[in-house]
Design an enzyme around this catalytic site. Structure first.
Site, PDB file in Angstrom:
ATOM      1  N   ASN A  52      -2.965 -13.328   4.395  1.00  0.00           N
ATOM      2  CA  ASN A  52      -3.495 -13.546   3.049  1.00  0.00           C
ATOM      3  C   ASN A  52      -2.496 -14.130   2.060  1.00  0.00           C
ATOM      4  O   ASN A  52      -2.879 -14.804   1.111  1.00  0.00           O
ATOM      5  CB  ASN A  52      -4.116 -12.257   2.494  1.00  0.00           C
ATOM      6  CG  ASN A  52      -3.156 -11.090   2.494  1.00  0.00           C
ATOM      7  OD1 ASN A  52      -2.213 -11.028   3.274  1.00  0.00           O
ATOM      8  ND2 ASN A  52      -3.390 -10.143   1.610  1.00  0.00           N
ATOM      9  N   GLY A  54      -0.145  -5.039   6.859  1.00  0.00           N
ATOM     10  CA  GLY A  54      -1.425  -5.257   7.517  1.00  0.00           C
ATOM     11  C   GLY A  54      -2.289  -4.017   7.469  1.00  0.00           C
ATOM     12  O   GLY A  54      -2.169  -3.194   6.554  1.00  0.00           O
ATOM     13  N   SER A  55      -3.131  -3.865   8.464  1.00  0.00           N
ATOM     14  CA  SER A  55      -4.118  -2.780   8.452  1.00  0.00           C
ATOM     15  C   SER A  55      -3.483  -1.442   8.782  1.00  0.00           C
ATOM     16  O   SER A  55      -2.472  -1.359   9.484  1.00  0.00           O
ATOM     17  CB  SER A  55      -5.236  -3.082   9.455  1.00  0.00           C
ATOM     18  OG  SER A  55      -4.780  -2.873  10.782  1.00  0.00           O
ATOM     19  N   GLU A  76       3.418  -1.493   4.909  1.00  0.00           N
ATOM     20  CA  GLU A  76       2.626  -1.730   3.703  1.00  0.00           C
ATOM     21  C   GLU A  76       1.207  -1.978   4.187  1.00  0.00           C
ATOM     22  O   GLU A  76       0.946  -3.000   4.814  1.00  0.00           O
ATOM     23  CB  GLU A  76       3.190  -2.915   2.915  1.00  0.00           C
ATOM     24  CG  GLU A  76       2.747  -2.967   1.459  1.00  0.00           C
ATOM     25  CD  GLU A  76       1.387  -3.615   1.281  1.00  0.00           C
ATOM     26  OE1 GLU A  76       0.394  -2.868   1.092  1.00  0.00           O
ATOM     27  OE2 GLU A  76       1.307  -4.842   1.344  1.00  0.00           O
ATOM     28  N   LEU A  77       0.289  -1.045   3.897  1.00  0.00           N
ATOM     29  CA  LEU A  77      -0.990  -1.004   4.588  1.00  0.00           C
ATOM     30  C   LEU A  77      -2.175  -1.211   3.643  1.00  0.00           C
ATOM     31  O   LEU A  77      -2.074  -1.922   2.660  1.00  0.00           O
ATOM     32  CB  LEU A  77      -1.094   0.321   5.359  1.00  0.00           C
ATOM     33  CG  LEU A  77       0.075   0.600   6.317  1.00  0.00           C
ATOM     34  CD1 LEU A  77      -0.036   1.993   6.928  1.00  0.00           C
ATOM     35  CD2 LEU A  77       0.174  -0.460   7.391  1.00  0.00           C
ATOM     36  N   CYS A  87      -4.323  -7.096  -0.709  1.00  0.00           N
ATOM     37  CA  CYS A  87      -4.142  -5.649  -0.480  1.00  0.00           C
ATOM     38  C   CYS A  87      -4.563  -4.833  -1.699  1.00  0.00           C
ATOM     39  O   CYS A  87      -5.076  -3.718  -1.553  1.00  0.00           O
ATOM     40  CB  CYS A  87      -2.683  -5.348  -0.134  1.00  0.00           C
ATOM     41  SG  CYS A  87      -2.139  -6.096   1.420  1.00  0.00           S
ATOM     42  N   GLU A  92     -11.711  -0.148   3.132  1.00  0.00           N
ATOM     43  CA  GLU A  92     -11.239  -1.411   2.550  1.00  0.00           C
ATOM     44  C   GLU A  92     -12.090  -2.555   3.080  1.00  0.00           C
ATOM     45  O   GLU A  92     -12.073  -2.854   4.268  1.00  0.00           O
ATOM     46  CB  GLU A  92      -9.771  -1.650   2.907  1.00  0.00           C
ATOM     47  CG  GLU A  92      -9.214  -2.946   2.341  1.00  0.00           C
ATOM     48  CD  GLU A  92      -7.753  -3.152   2.696  1.00  0.00           C
ATOM     49  OE1 GLU A  92      -7.009  -3.655   1.842  1.00  0.00           O
ATOM     50  OE2 GLU A  92      -7.362  -2.820   3.839  1.00  0.00           O
TER      51      GLU A  92
END
Length: 473
Positions: free
Chosen positions: A151, A227-228, A247-248, A281, A375
């Site tokens: 992204n 990511g996820s 970082e999720l 995010c 999400e």
């Protein structure tokens, strides 16, 4: 356009290739190399060897390299933005804004490289500390495996690369397959700098294969992943004792108690919900409005949403375009339909027209709908009414995520209450939770991650402190 891998300062052919199609129009425009296990291991070995040189470089030398990256990216910023628009579907004006931020991110990295210091320890504060001097020094953690999402294919890569170089680490980068061309453009830029060969490597291809090798390799000292949450948990499980920075996900929310600025607030909420097709995010996914303001806000918010220009991402006027894949658009559409089945009402959007999921607003969305509790990562936002600030905060906190949240208020008491009671990593007062600048600490709680990014804070993660004690007695 067939792309190669970048390993040890050289361009390396792949054994086979993966076709890349534009999200908007689905036209094939590139092929990227599908790295073999041997090539991934070669990149790791190159990084391991280069790290020895990186560790001996001065802070000034590393700062100069980061400035070189910044300058060369500035020279190619239009090209870099066009690549992002083609490979990710991000509208060109947003892609260009990403490049401007990325240039700044490398500049922040250069500045922080010059501030890489430890601290003095007051040894004589202890009974047995007389005659001793103690201090810490920061050393690079070693070889870093960086796994990045689609992204923000330049700026989120910069948030791995800039602090790694600033701290004296080497990197093996695995970019998202769909947006690998941005990473390879960065490799072209870095190849023209004074960074030692092997200190930066790009391996593209099968995410599971490359990612698993990086995560499990004993030669990799740290994994940094954006990511996820599902993938993040898997990385944490398989990484062994190496450091893991995650970082999720998120389903960021905002609270609106300010009735005097609904026009401005609605504009910001449109930006937060629909920029980059909601594939951010901290995209604004949940809006909670005091019931006395609810009708007026919905009216203005709907009007502002209808003003968005939808179409080709390469057009300078486009605001919203296609999501990263048709599969993701179809998934988002399923979530929208599910919410309606549970009783939510559709205000706008909810359909795919000319390959684009239209910006979607739903109201009265129940908690059991996935749109409320998971999400969606799409141009979809829910708006629910609340009777009190306390209720709004409870709604936002009722989530497995906790990245950022926002509140629009004219009362300082409400701002301080929200600051204290919102269970998130960042509270944004009088703005959307989608707000971010690249030097601020950025990261969440709960299942939104275990780290803080932002150059200074990432450097802290990518270094280790060594204690030195002198006995002068």
């Amino acid at each position: 356009m067939r792309q190669k891998l970048y390993i040890d300062g050289e361009w390396v052919d792949g054994e086979d290739f993966i076709a890349i199609n534009k999200p908007y129009g689905m036209e094939k425009f590139a092929e990227i190399a599908n790295a073999s296990p041997e090539q991934v291991k070669r990149a790791i070995n190159a990084a391991k060897q280069a790290q020895k040189t990186m560790k001996t470089m001065t802070n000034l030398e590393r700062a100069r390299i980061l400035n070189q990256i910044s300058v060369r990216l500035q020279e190619r910023k239009i090209e870099a933005a066009e690549v992002i628009a083609m490979e990710s579907g991000k509208p060109f004006k947003h892609a260009l804004a990403e490049i401007e931020r990325t240039i700044e991110t490398y500049q922040f990295g250069a500045e922080e490289a010059k501030r890489l210091i430890g601290e003095m320890i007051p040894m004589d504060a202890a009974l047995t500390g007389r005659g001793r001097v103690g201090y810490t020094i920061k050393e690079p953690i070693g070889t870093i495996g960086a796994i990045t999402p689609f992204n923000f294919p330049q700026n989120l890569v910069a948030h791995k690369v800039a602090p790694a170089i600033a701290a004296g680490n080497s990197i093996v980068l695995k970019p998202a397959t769909q947006t690998a061309l941005s990473a390879l453009l960065l490799a072209e830029i870095i190849n023209q700098t004074d960074l030692p060969a092997g200190a930066f490597n790009v391996v593209t291809g099968n995410g599971t294969l490359v990612g698993d090798i990086l995560v499990k390799s004993e030669e990799v000292d740290m994994i940094t992943f954006t990511g996820s949450t599902v993938v993040g948990k898997s990385i944490l499980k398989n990484a062994g004792l190496k450091k893991v920075s995650l970082e999720l996900g998120s389903n960021a929310g905002v609270i609106i108690t300010d009735g005097n600025n609904l026009e401005r607030i609605a504009e910001r909420c449109v930006s937060g919900a629909f920029s980059n097709q909601g594939q951010v995010c901290i995209s604004l996914q949940r809006i909670y409005v005091l019931e006395s303001l609810y009708s007026d806000f919905i009216r203005v918010f709907h009007e502002k949403t209808r003003e968005l220009i939808i179409g080709d991402p390469l057009s300078p006027d486009t605001d919203v375009s296609a999501m990263i894949t048709p599969k993701e658009q179809s998934r988002a559409l399923e979530w929208i339909e599910e919410a309606q089945q549970y009783g939510a009402e559709l205000v706008s959007g909810g359909i795919i027209e000319e390959e684009v999921l239209q910006p979607t607003i739903l109201v009265n969305v129940p908690k059991k709908a996935r749109l409320s509790c998971q999400e969606i990562f799409a141009p979809v936002v829910m708006v629910n009414k609340v009777s009190t600030l306390e209720q709004a905060i409870e709604e936002i906190n009722d989530s497995i995520y906790g990245l950022q949240a926002g509140i629009f208020t004219q009362k300082i008491s409400e701002a301080f209450y929200a600051q204290s009671h919102l269970e998130v990593g960042g509270v944004i007062i009088n703005d959307i939770p989608t707000y971010r600048v690249d030097q601020m600490p950025y990261g969440g709680v709960k299942e939104s991650g275990n780290t803080k990014e932002g150059i200074k804070y990432s450097i802290d993660e990518m270094t280790q402190s060594k204690l030195v004690v002198w006995n002068n007695s």
